[in-house]
Design a protein around this motif. Sequence first.
Motif, PDB file in Angstrom:
ATOM      1  N   ASP A   1     -18.525   7.457  -0.921  1.00 19.67           N
ATOM      2  CA  ASP A   1     -19.106   7.675   0.401  1.00 19.67           C
ATOM      3  C   ASP A   1     -19.223   9.168   0.706  1.00 19.67           C
TER       4      ASP A   1
ATOM      5  N   GLN B   1     -10.257   1.149  -2.426  1.00 21.50           N
ATOM      6  CA  GLN B   1     -10.663   1.793  -1.182  1.00 21.50           C
ATOM      7  C   GLN B   1     -10.803   3.302  -1.361  1.00 21.50           C
ATOM      8  N   TYR B   2      -9.905   3.883  -2.132  1.00 20.14           N
ATOM      9  CA  TYR B   2      -9.958   5.325  -2.392  1.00 20.14           C
ATOM     10  C   TYR B   2     -11.220   5.679  -3.169  1.00 20.14           C
TER      11      TYR B   2
ATOM     12  N   TRP C   1     -15.136   0.332  -9.598  1.00 21.17           N
ATOM     13  CA  TRP C   1     -14.181   0.703  -8.550  1.00 21.17           C
ATOM     14  C   TRP C   1     -13.251  -0.435  -8.157  1.00 21.17           C
ATOM     15  N   ARG C   2     -13.650  -1.690  -8.437  1.00 21.87           N
ATOM     16  CA  ARG C   2     -12.790  -2.821  -8.099  1.00 21.87           C
ATOM     17  C   ARG C   2     -11.773  -3.152  -9.199  1.00 21.87           C
TER      18      ARG C   2
ATOM     19  N   SER D   1     -22.715   5.729  -2.558  1.00 22.35           N
ATOM     20  CA  SER D   1     -22.190   4.367  -2.394  1.00 22.35           C
ATOM     21  C   SER D   1     -23.165   3.315  -2.903  1.00 22.35           C
TER      22      SER D   1
ATOM     23  N   ASP E   1     -14.010   3.983  -3.180  1.00 25.51           N
ATOM     24  CA  ASP E   1     -15.133   3.786  -2.271  1.00 25.51           C
ATOM     25  C   ASP E   1     -15.294   4.982  -1.332  1.00 25.51           C
ATOM     26  N   ASP E   2     -14.178   5.578  -0.916  1.00 24.57           N
ATOM     27  CA  ASP E   2     -14.240   6.763  -0.053  1.00 24.57           C
ATOM     28  C   ASP E   2     -14.852   7.955  -0.791  1.00 24.57           C
TER      29      ASP E   2
ATOM     30  N   SER F   1      -2.384   5.594  -1.104  1.00 18.64           N
ATOM     31  CA  SER F   1      -3.758   5.168  -1.420  1.00 18.64           C
ATOM     32  C   SER F   1      -3.825   4.210  -2.604  1.00 18.64           C
TER      33      SER F   1
ATOM     34  N   GLN G   1      -7.018   1.264  -6.649  1.00 21.19           N
ATOM     35  CA  GLN G   1      -7.439   2.316  -5.719  1.00 21.19           C
ATOM     36  C   GLN G   1      -8.887   2.071  -5.297  1.00 21.19           C
TER      37      GLN G   1
ATOM     38  N   GLN H   1      -3.200   0.318  -3.686  1.00 22.63           N
ATOM     39  CA  GLN H   1      -2.955  -1.048  -3.227  1.00 22.63           C
ATOM     40  C   GLN H   1      -2.200  -1.816  -4.307  1.00 22.63           C
TER      41      GLN H   1
ATOM     42  N   TYR I   1       0.855  -1.182   0.000  1.00 25.51           N
ATOM     43  CA  TYR I   1       0.000   0.000   0.000  1.00 25.51           C
ATOM     44  C   TYR I   1       0.894   1.236   0.000  1.00 25.51           C
TER      45      TYR I   1
END
Length: 293
Positions: free
Chosen positions: A133, A126-127, A217-218, A138, A129-130, A110, A124, A112, A107
Amino acid sequence: MYYQQPASFVDKAHPDDVCLLRKSLYGLKQAPQAWFHWFATHLQRLGFMVSKSDSSLFIYNRDTDAAHLLLYVDDIVLSTSTTTLLQHIINQLRHEFAMKDLGPMHYFLSIQVWRTPAGFFLSQAQYADDILDRTGMSDCKPAPTPVDTKAKVSSAAGTPLLDPTFYRSIVGALQYLTLTHPDLSYAVQQACLHMHDPRDVHWTFVKCVLWYVRGSWRKSLQLRRSTLPLLVAYSDADCAGCPDMRRSTLGFCVFLGDSLVSWSSKHQAIVSRASAEAEYRGVAHAMAECCCL
């Protein structure tokens, strides 16, 4: 470096009293430059050279040994051709700096990183997803593409947003997401054109981009090992596509072997008088990027 000593720091201090600092204080304006100069000078003593395309990238080449070191503030990514060379460089750095070896990179900023026998996967997730959010999207319905056929919107269309700072924050976050999502480059570039005066139609466009992010996003960017490391570039440009300035939009991507290593989408600096001129300017930007690589 001298620092004016406030009277509250020392009892009965004279207004002209000063303190001589033994080292730079963290947080001073000069501290980042002093730290970078100290680190870069030490690397050059070890045989590293500064990359011409990135001042934070240092390259080491000696006979069959090769190493690349990337510095971001006080975080370091080090890649070497052999494990022996890796340990040697780490030991040399530890003689000068207090360091902690975190092992193989998983990591960084930001991003992975997953290793496979064929190469790397950069994500990215998680980034992204943030970002969804933060915008309350979401659980939105995903879209198959980031833009439609009428992506270009005039700067004067629509009503000004009540909170333009939020628009700029989200679009800036999407800009960073393009590090591993080249498919977002064109759409984000169009959204960036309205940062100075965002309007409701521009925010609607950004929401379309976020719908696409929700469905992708994945996804990750793969860097694969190639037996034929050749640079191959592709470029394209429209002609006078901007509804406000009539400038053309260019885009290019550069592959090193089978891996996508560079991409861009942006306005041309001047107005092209013909589609052929716009295309040639796009090719020139792609070739300039290849020369930097």
